[in-house]
Design a protein around this motif. Structure first.
Motif, mmCIF file in Angstrom:
data_model
loop_
_atom_site.group_PDB
_atom_site.id
_atom_site.type_symbol
_atom_site.label_atom_id
_atom_site.label_comp_id
_atom_site.label_asym_id
_atom_site.label_seq_id
_atom_site.Cartn_x
_atom_site.Cartn_y
_atom_site.Cartn_z
ATOM 1 N N ASP A 52 -21.664 -18.561 20.190
ATOM 2 C CA ASP A 52 -21.110 -18.233 18.879
ATOM 3 C C ASP A 52 -20.409 -19.431 18.264
ATOM 4 O OD1 ASP A 52 -22.018 -15.623 19.044
ATOM 5 O OD2 ASP A 52 -20.170 -14.912 19.977
ATOM 6 N N ASN A 53 -19.722 -20.201 19.107
ATOM 7 C CA ASN A 53 -19.066 -21.424 18.649
ATOM 8 C C ASN A 53 -19.945 -22.602 19.032
ATOM 9 O OD1 ASN A 53 -16.710 -20.058 17.729
ATOM 10 N ND2 ASN A 53 -16.065 -19.860 19.860
ATOM 11 N N PRO A 54 -20.031 -23.604 18.188
ATOM 12 C CA PRO A 54 -20.890 -24.752 18.508
ATOM 13 C C PRO A 54 -20.550 -25.352 19.870
ATOM 14 C CG PRO A 54 -20.057 -24.916 16.266
ATOM 15 C CD PRO A 54 -19.342 -23.771 16.923
ATOM 16 N N ILE A 55 -21.592 -25.716 20.602
ATOM 17 C CA ILE A 55 -21.410 -26.371 21.896
ATOM 18 C C ILE A 55 -21.982 -27.785 21.800
ATOM 19 C CG2 ILE A 55 -23.543 -25.384 22.836
ATOM 20 C CD1 ILE A 55 -22.028 -25.377 25.595
ATOM 21 N N GLN A 56 -21.206 -28.731 22.267
ATOM 22 C CA GLN A 56 -21.611 -30.131 22.249
ATOM 23 C C GLN A 56 -22.178 -30.498 23.622
ATOM 24 O OE1 GLN A 56 -21.493 -31.664 19.283
ATOM 25 N NE2 GLN A 56 -20.630 -29.747 18.537
ATOM 26 N N ALA A 57 -22.968 -31.549 23.680
ATOM 27 C CA ALA A 57 -23.620 -31.956 24.930
ATOM 28 C C ALA A 57 -22.617 -32.199 26.051
ATOM 29 C CB ALA A 57 -24.465 -33.203 24.688
ATOM 30 N N ASP A 58 -21.445 -32.762 25.724
ATOM 31 C CA ASP A 58 -20.463 -33.049 26.775
ATOM 32 C C ASP A 58 -19.774 -31.781 27.299
ATOM 33 O OD1 ASP A 58 -19.026 -32.654 24.409
ATOM 34 O OD2 ASP A 58 -17.515 -34.176 24.886
ATOM 35 N N GLN A 59 -19.960 -30.648 26.626
ATOM 36 C CA GLN A 59 -19.378 -29.387 27.076
ATOM 37 C C GLN A 59 -20.316 -28.603 28.005
ATOM 38 O OE1 GLN A 59 -18.792 -27.974 23.039
ATOM 39 N NE2 GLN A 59 -16.563 -27.983 23.361
ATOM 40 N N ILE A 60 -21.571 -28.965 28.032
ATOM 41 C CA ILE A 60 -22.555 -28.221 28.816
ATOM 42 C C ILE A 60 -22.207 -28.183 30.302
ATOM 43 C CG2 ILE A 60 -24.980 -28.238 29.563
ATOM 44 C CD1 ILE A 60 -25.672 -28.814 26.623
ATOM 45 N N PRO A 61 -21.782 -29.294 30.923
ATOM 46 C CA PRO A 61 -21.412 -29.213 32.344
ATOM 47 C C PRO A 61 -20.230 -28.276 32.613
ATOM 48 C CG PRO A 61 -21.730 -31.501 31.698
ATOM 49 C CD PRO A 61 -21.768 -30.680 30.443
ATOM 50 N N LEU A 62 -19.423 -27.992 31.584
ATOM 51 C CA LEU A 62 -18.303 -27.072 31.754
ATOM 52 C C LEU A 62 -18.771 -25.621 31.824
ATOM 53 C CD1 LEU A 62 -15.878 -28.711 29.157
ATOM 54 C CD2 LEU A 62 -15.960 -29.094 31.640
ATOM 55 N N ILE A 116 -30.673 -27.188 22.739
ATOM 56 C CA ILE A 116 -31.640 -27.046 21.645
ATOM 57 C C ILE A 116 -30.959 -27.390 20.318
ATOM 58 C CG2 ILE A 116 -33.169 -25.451 20.428
ATOM 59 C CD1 ILE A 116 -34.059 -26.201 23.320
ATOM 60 N N ASP A 117 -29.811 -26.790 20.082
ATOM 61 C CA ASP A 117 -28.979 -27.117 18.923
ATOM 62 C C ASP A 117 -27.556 -26.691 19.258
ATOM 63 O OD1 ASP A 117 -28.746 -24.324 18.360
ATOM 64 O OD2 ASP A 117 -30.498 -24.386 17.064
ATOM 65 N N GLU A 118 -26.667 -26.661 18.273
ATOM 66 C CA GLU A 118 -25.258 -26.362 18.549
ATOM 67 C C GLU A 118 -25.009 -24.922 19.003
ATOM 68 O OE1 GLU A 118 -23.068 -27.515 15.072
ATOM 69 O OE2 GLU A 118 -22.742 -29.526 15.875
ATOM 70 N N SER A 119 -25.975 -24.032 18.809
ATOM 71 C CA SER A 119 -25.757 -22.639 19.190
ATOM 72 C C SER A 119 -26.719 -22.147 20.267
ATOM 73 C CB SER A 119 -25.854 -21.734 17.962
ATOM 74 O OG SER A 119 -27.182 -21.722 17.470
ATOM 75 N N ALA A 150 -54.222 -14.870 32.447
ATOM 76 C CA ALA A 150 -54.985 -14.068 33.404
ATOM 77 C C ALA A 150 -54.334 -14.072 34.783
ATOM 78 C CB ALA A 150 -56.410 -14.602 33.505
ATOM 79 N N GLN A 151 -53.435 -15.002 35.008
ATOM 80 C CA GLN A 151 -52.829 -15.187 36.329
ATOM 81 C C GLN A 151 -51.357 -14.765 36.367
ATOM 82 O OE1 GLN A 151 -53.739 -19.115 37.786
ATOM 83 N NE2 GLN A 151 -52.145 -19.039 39.334
ATOM 84 N N TRP A 152 -50.624 -15.027 35.292
ATOM 85 C CA TRP A 152 -49.173 -14.801 35.264
ATOM 86 C C TRP A 152 -48.841 -13.583 34.407
ATOM 87 C CZ3 TRP A 152 -45.450 -18.071 37.564
ATOM 88 C CH2 TRP A 152 -45.965 -19.218 38.175
ATOM 89 N N LEU A 153 -47.981 -12.699 34.917
ATOM 90 C CA LEU A 153 -47.459 -11.583 34.131
ATOM 91 C C LEU A 153 -46.221 -12.065 33.381
ATOM 92 C CD1 LEU A 153 -47.702 -8.735 36.789
ATOM 93 C CD2 LEU A 153 -49.283 -9.231 34.909
ATOM 94 N N THR A 154 -46.044 -11.586 32.173
ATOM 95 C CA THR A 154 -44.949 -12.048 31.327
ATOM 96 C C THR A 154 -44.130 -10.867 30.829
ATOM 97 O OG1 THR A 154 -46.355 -13.853 30.552
ATOM 98 C CG2 THR A 154 -44.404 -13.373 29.249
ATOM 99 N N SER A 155 -42.829 -11.075 30.765
ATOM 100 C CA SER A 155 -41.948 -10.114 30.110
ATOM 101 C C SER A 155 -40.875 -10.896 29.371
ATOM 102 C CB SER A 155 -41.316 -9.149 31.123
ATOM 103 O OG SER A 155 -40.508 -9.855 32.035
ATOM 104 N N ALA A 156 -40.268 -10.258 28.378
ATOM 105 C CA ALA A 156 -39.231 -10.922 27.584
ATOM 106 C C ALA A 156 -38.248 -9.885 27.077
ATOM 107 C CB ALA A 156 -39.853 -11.689 26.421
ATOM 108 N N LYS A 157 -37.061 -10.380 26.722
ATOM 109 C CA LYS A 157 -36.000 -9.471 26.307
ATOM 110 C C LYS A 157 -35.034 -10.199 25.376
ATOM 111 C CE LYS A 157 -32.654 -6.597 28.794
ATOM 112 N NZ LYS A 157 -32.196 -6.294 30.149
ATOM 113 N N GLU A 158 -34.604 -9.509 24.322
ATOM 114 C CA GLU A 158 -33.576 -10.029 23.422
ATOM 115 C C GLU A 158 -32.275 -9.284 23.680
ATOM 116 O OE1 GLU A 158 -35.671 -11.464 19.351
ATOM 117 O OE2 GLU A 158 -35.667 -9.299 19.688
ATOM 118 N N GLU A 159 -31.206 -10.030 23.810
ATOM 119 C CA GLU A 159 -29.867 -9.465 23.976
ATOM 120 C C GLU A 159 -28.928 -10.216 23.040
ATOM 121 O OE1 GLU A 159 -28.604 -9.453 28.076
ATOM 122 O OE2 GLU A 159 -30.636 -9.099 28.766
ATOM 123 N N ALA A 160 -27.714 -9.728 22.911
ATOM 124 C CA ALA A 160 -26.751 -10.378 22.019
ATOM 125 C C ALA A 160 -26.437 -11.800 22.460
ATOM 126 C CB ALA A 160 -25.469 -9.558 21.938
ATOM 127 N N GLY A 161 -26.302 -12.034 23.754
ATOM 128 C CA GLY A 161 -25.881 -13.345 24.246
ATOM 129 C C GLY A 161 -26.986 -14.259 24.715
#
Length: 174
Positions: A77-87, A138-141, A43-54
């Motif tokens: 598209d390629n798995p991402i590991q936790a240590d790659q996230i800061p990159l 969330i997971d590797e992708s 009742a207070q917040w308006l919401t919108s959402a969108k799906e894209e390829a990326g």
């Protein structure tokens, strides 16, 4: 006998149809929107959402209190590991995210369990805002990014909604 056989066939056919409907994958847009289900009052917040390829995104906005939340479910598209996230989530990333704001200053960042939190101050149209920006694998992708923005003077709403979103990672310790 024929009547019982007919009823059995109808019941089995119905069970097969129900089973197929339950096997249908959930659209990612619903997954993204579900993050706000118990957080942002409809009742207070308006919401919108969108799906894209990326990415799949959701936005919650409450103009009455100048609150904004923006969630990005980033696709890899390629798995991402936790240590790659800061990159990926570098200063350049944040400059792009907040390109429409002036005076972006990171005031703190911290690692809280599996969540990274960056806290910023930004300015838009001479109005000062505080931003908390969470990054959670969330997971590797998929990596979830979510920022919450309120006027700098509204620490009460910032703290309330941050705790609803990330109870164990609402704020970086002083």
């Amino acid at each position: 006998m024929i009547k019982r056989l007919f009823i059995l066939i109808v019941l089995l056919g119905g069970a097969v149809l129900v089973g197929r409907a339950q096997d249908k994958p959930t659209r990612e847009i619903y997954t993204v929107l579900s993050y706000g289900d118990n957080v942002f009052e409809p009742a207070q917040w308006l919401t919108s959402a969108k799906e894209e390829a990326g990415r799949t995104t959701a936005e919650w906005r409450d103009d009455a209190i100048s609150g904004l939340a923006y969630l990005g479910y980033i696709h890899f598209d390629n798995p991402i590991q936790a240590d790659q996230i800061p990159l990926v989530f570098t200063d350049d990333w944040f400059k792009a995210v907040f390109a429409n704001y002036q005076g972006m200053v990171e005031v703190s960042n911290c690692q809280l369990k599996d969540v990274t939190l960056h806290q910023f101050n930004v300015v838009q149209a001479s109005n000062r805002f505080s931003v908390r920006y969470w990054i959670k694998p969330i997971d590797e992708s998929r990596v979830l990014t979510l920022f919450l923005m309120f006027p700098t003077t509204d620490t009460k709403n910032m703290d309330t909604y941050a705790k609803k979103l990330f109870p164990d990672a609402a704020v970086c310790a002083g």
